[in-house]
Design a protein around this motif. Structure first.
Motif, PDB file in Angstrom:
ATOM      1  N   VAL A 179       0.749  -1.084   0.075  1.00 18.87           N
ATOM      2  CA  VAL A 179       0.059   0.091   0.126  1.00 18.87           C
ATOM      3  C   VAL A 179       0.727   1.275  -0.063  1.00 18.87           C
ATOM      4  N   LEU A 180       2.117   1.362   0.874  1.00 16.73           N
ATOM      5  CA  LEU A 180       2.989   2.499   0.536  1.00 16.73           C
ATOM      6  C   LEU A 180       3.265   2.677  -0.909  1.00 16.73           C
ATOM      7  N   ASP A 181       3.740   1.745  -1.694  1.00 23.14           N
ATOM      8  CA  ASP A 181       3.897   2.233  -3.019  1.00 23.14           C
ATOM      9  C   ASP A 181       2.778   2.546  -3.785  1.00 23.14           C
ATOM     10  N   ARG A 182       1.570   2.160  -3.504  1.00 29.61           N
ATOM     11  CA  ARG A 182       0.599   2.808  -4.209  1.00 29.61           C
ATOM     12  C   ARG A 182       0.121   3.841  -3.988  1.00 29.61           C
ATOM     13  N   TYR A 231      -1.320  11.421  -0.057  1.00 27.28           N
ATOM     14  CA  TYR A 231      -0.130  11.433   0.690  1.00 27.28           C
ATOM     15  C   TYR A 231      -0.266  11.425   2.351  1.00 27.28           C
ATOM     16  N   ARG A 232      -1.562  12.284   2.650  1.00 24.37           N
ATOM     17  CA  ARG A 232      -1.665  12.048   4.049  1.00 24.37           C
ATOM     18  C   ARG A 232      -2.005  10.674   4.835  1.00 24.37           C
ATOM     19  N   HIS A 233      -2.666   9.815   3.834  1.00 19.23           N
ATOM     20  CA  HIS A 233      -2.800   8.216   4.154  1.00 19.23           C
ATOM     21  C   HIS A 233      -1.219   7.973   4.107  1.00 19.23           C
ATOM     22  N   PHE A 234      -0.408   8.093   3.086  1.00 20.04           N
ATOM     23  CA  PHE A 234       0.737   7.562   2.943  1.00 20.04           C
ATOM     24  C   PHE A 234       1.435   7.598   4.475  1.00 20.04           C
ATOM     25  N   ARG A 268      11.259   1.925  -7.407  1.00 18.74           N
ATOM     26  CA  ARG A 268      11.791   1.058  -6.213  1.00 18.74           C
ATOM     27  C   ARG A 268      10.690   0.939  -5.173  1.00 18.74           C
ATOM     28  N   PRO A 269      10.806   0.115  -4.383  1.00 19.01           N
ATOM     29  CA  PRO A 269       9.846  -0.254  -3.469  1.00 19.01           C
ATOM     30  C   PRO A 269       9.988   1.218  -2.386  1.00 19.01           C
ATOM     31  N   VAL A 270       8.979   1.352  -1.627  1.00 17.49           N
ATOM     32  CA  VAL A 270       8.999   2.514  -0.660  1.00 17.49           C
ATOM     33  C   VAL A 270       9.664   2.195   0.670  1.00 17.49           C
ATOM     34  N   ALA A 271       9.335   0.851   1.021  1.00 15.39           N
ATOM     35  CA  ALA A 271       9.410   0.283   2.478  1.00 15.39           C
ATOM     36  C   ALA A 271      10.925   0.293   2.732  1.00 15.39           C
ATOM     37  N   PRO A 272      11.842  -0.303   1.987  1.00 14.23           N
ATOM     38  CA  PRO A 272      13.133  -0.362   2.281  1.00 14.23           C
ATOM     39  C   PRO A 272      13.885   0.907   2.305  1.00 14.23           C
TER      40      PRO A 272
END
Length: 179
Positions: free
Chosen positions: A11-14, A27-30, A74-78
């Motif tokens: 979900v972070l990526d989306r 962005y607030r949800h991110f 790239r993925p957001v989490a790392p």
């Protein structure tokens, strides 16, 4: 959605992709999701420290300020966990504490914003091949230690140790170069 956005199921990526396309609600949800994950990571690492919320806020500020450094593919989490881990290390340094924590999510000892992509490859070339390869897989490609270990045919503990030792060496090199 941005055509270069990461298509992973996270979900972070989306949310980040939608935010890049101008969706302020996304962005607030991110930021809310990032805060929840960073808080959980920090709580696992430092327990019931009274400064966890301050650290979470520092991490969110850094994530916001450095969001332009995240490659859309790239993925957001790392990337996010690397920033959070750097803030935690900075927190410990201010208090004279520097534990060794071999964590699956992030063992980032060098601030991600201090290095350009070309600098990273130059630094990785200074490491033993096993350490450089471990860092490339976990911190550049975004694999977990388990996934990277499977790819290289080594166990999770061995992968964690390679990443940890490599990151510690990179920190030494980066600190020496800043003097």
């Amino acid at each position: 959605m941005d055509s270069q956005a990461n298509t992973s199921g996270d979900v972070l990526d989306r949310l980040m992709a939608a935010a890049r396309d101008g969706d302020s609600v996304a962005y607030r949800h991110f930021l809310a999701e990032a805060a929840q994950r960073v808080r959980a990571m920090l709580a696992r690492k430092i327990g019931a420290d009274s400064e966890v919320e301050d650290l979470v806020q520092e991490c969110l500020i850094a994530i916001h300020q450095k969001r332009h450094t995240l490659d859309p593919g790239r993925p957001v989490a790392p990337w996010m966990y690397a920033i959070a881990n750097y803030k935690l290390i900075d927190h410990w340094r201010k208090r004279g504490r520097s534990p060794i924590d071999l964590d699956d999510e992030a063992d980032m000892a060098v601030a991600p914003e201090t290095l350009a992509a070309t600098d990273i490859e130059t630094l990785l070339d200074k490491l033993p091949d096993a350490q450089a390869q471990a860092i490339r897989l976990t911190h550049i490609e975004g694999l977990t230690n388990r996934e990277a270990g499977e790819r290289l045919g080594v166990g999770v503990s061995a992968m964690k140790l390679r990443v940890h030792r490599g990151m510690a060496r990179l920190r030494e090199i980066a600190d020496k170069d800043r003097i």
